[in-house]
Motif scaffolding. Structure first.
Motif, PDB file in Angstrom:
ATOM      1  N   ALA A  37      37.845 -78.028  23.193  1.00 42.78           N
ATOM      2  CA  ALA A  37      39.230 -78.761  22.852  1.00 42.78           C
ATOM      3  C   ALA A  37      38.936 -79.232  21.585  1.00 42.78           C
ATOM      4  O   ALA A  37      40.128 -79.600  20.686  1.00 42.78           O
ATOM      5  CB  ALA A  37      39.735 -79.950  23.726  1.00 42.78           C
ATOM      6  N   LEU A  38      37.910 -79.866  21.123  1.00 43.98           N
ATOM      7  CA  LEU A  38      37.600 -80.487  19.791  1.00 43.98           C
ATOM      8  C   LEU A  38      37.761 -79.458  18.819  1.00 43.98           C
ATOM      9  O   LEU A  38      38.302 -79.534  17.629  1.00 43.98           O
ATOM     10  CB  LEU A  38      36.080 -81.031  19.650  1.00 43.98           C
ATOM     11  N   VAL A  39      37.314 -78.390  18.942  1.00 41.93           N
ATOM     12  CA  VAL A  39      37.416 -77.244  17.692  1.00 41.93           C
ATOM     13  C   VAL A  39      38.980 -76.835  17.714  1.00 41.93           C
ATOM     14  O   VAL A  39      39.569 -76.777  16.431  1.00 41.93           O
ATOM     15  CB  VAL A  39      36.474 -75.961  18.189  1.00 41.93           C
ATOM     16  N   LEU A  40      39.670 -76.815  18.641  1.00 39.81           N
ATOM     17  CA  LEU A  40      41.165 -76.451  18.502  1.00 39.81           C
ATOM     18  C   LEU A  40      41.925 -77.663  17.769  1.00 39.81           C
ATOM     19  O   LEU A  40      42.810 -77.449  17.078  1.00 39.81           O
ATOM     20  CB  LEU A  40      41.591 -76.314  19.827  1.00 39.81           C
ATOM     21  N   LEU A  41      41.306 -79.059  18.220  1.00 41.68           N
ATOM     22  CA  LEU A  41      41.780 -80.105  17.350  1.00 41.68           C
ATOM     23  C   LEU A  41      41.682 -79.879  15.777  1.00 41.68           C
ATOM     24  O   LEU A  41      42.421 -80.260  14.774  1.00 41.68           O
ATOM     25  CB  LEU A  41      41.451 -81.372  17.912  1.00 41.68           C
ATOM     26  N   LEU A  42      40.344 -79.499  15.390  1.00 41.93           N
ATOM     27  CA  LEU A  42      40.102 -79.296  13.976  1.00 41.93           C
ATOM     28  C   LEU A  42      40.734 -78.248  13.485  1.00 41.93           C
ATOM     29  O   LEU A  42      41.027 -78.461  12.261  1.00 41.93           O
ATOM     30  CB  LEU A  42      38.415 -79.332  14.088  1.00 41.93           C
ATOM     31  N   VAL A  43      41.064 -77.148  14.312  1.00 42.69           N
ATOM     32  CA  VAL A  43      41.607 -76.003  13.621  1.00 42.69           C
ATOM     33  C   VAL A  43      43.159 -76.674  13.587  1.00 42.69           C
ATOM     34  O   VAL A  43      43.759 -76.344  12.430  1.00 42.69           O
ATOM     35  CB  VAL A  43      41.566 -74.719  14.548  1.00 42.69           C
TER      36      VAL A  43
END
Length: 183
Positions: free
Chosen positions: A134-140
């Motif tokens: 989820a964090l990676v998707l938010l950073l993307v």
């Protein structure tokens, strides 16, 4: 790895890293698809007491619930990866829609754990896979804002003001003229 994280959280625009990140998301979607096949076959036929019937699917509701949630995760990863590879404006939307699904999956895993050991596994998966995903998707999604504006941290209102200033300099400072008067 460190330079990729630095790129993901920083203002730098790098199409090669965006394509690589998109490819990584597509590979993660493929890996999660393999997990779905395993999960669909390994889950018990019956979960908690159910009073609704999905016999038309050929899959028990317990299996359908978990497999269905993971299918949404795959769809989110695949859409975000595909859009990111092409630097599409919709990348941000796809990533923002996909991120909460990972958190919801972890939440339901914890709530439906049948034993303390199941809860421990659910917490470990939440901490090591679902929250980082989820964090990676938010950073993307944050990084994809650059595709919308065309440059790092350039907001549309700022771009419009710069465009207007450029137009004013071309019309000799007569910024009060509308388009009909300029023609």
């Amino acid at each position: 790895m460190r330079s990729w994280v630095k790129w993901l959280v920083g203002p730098e625009v790098d199409e090669r890293r965006a394509r690589l990140t998109g490819t990584a998301l597509l590979v993660a979607a493929l890996g999660l698809t393999v997990w779905i096949v395993y999960l669909g076959s390994a889950l018990p036929d019956q979960g908690p007491a159910q009073d609704w019937n999905t016999t038309w699917t050929g899959i028990d509701t317990w299996q359908l619930t978990w497999v269905g949630l993971d299918v949404f995760e795959v769809a989110g990863l695949a859409a975000t990866g595909w859009l990111l590879r092409g630097s599409h404006r919709e990348t941000r939307t796809a990533a923002l829609l996909a991120a909460p699904v990972f958190v919801i999956d972890g939440w339901f895993d914890m709530l439906t754990a049948a034993s303390r050991s199941d809860l421990a596994v659910s917490l470990a998966v939440l901490a090591l896979a679902e929250l980082p995903g989820a964090l990676v998707l938010l950073l993307v999604a944050r990084k994809a804002r650059q595709f919308e504006a065309g440059a790092p941290d350039e907001r549309p209102d700022r771009a419009h003001a710069e465009h207007r200033a450029l137009a004013d300099s071309h019309d000799g400072g007569r910024g009060d003229l509308d388009d009909r008067q300029r023609r």
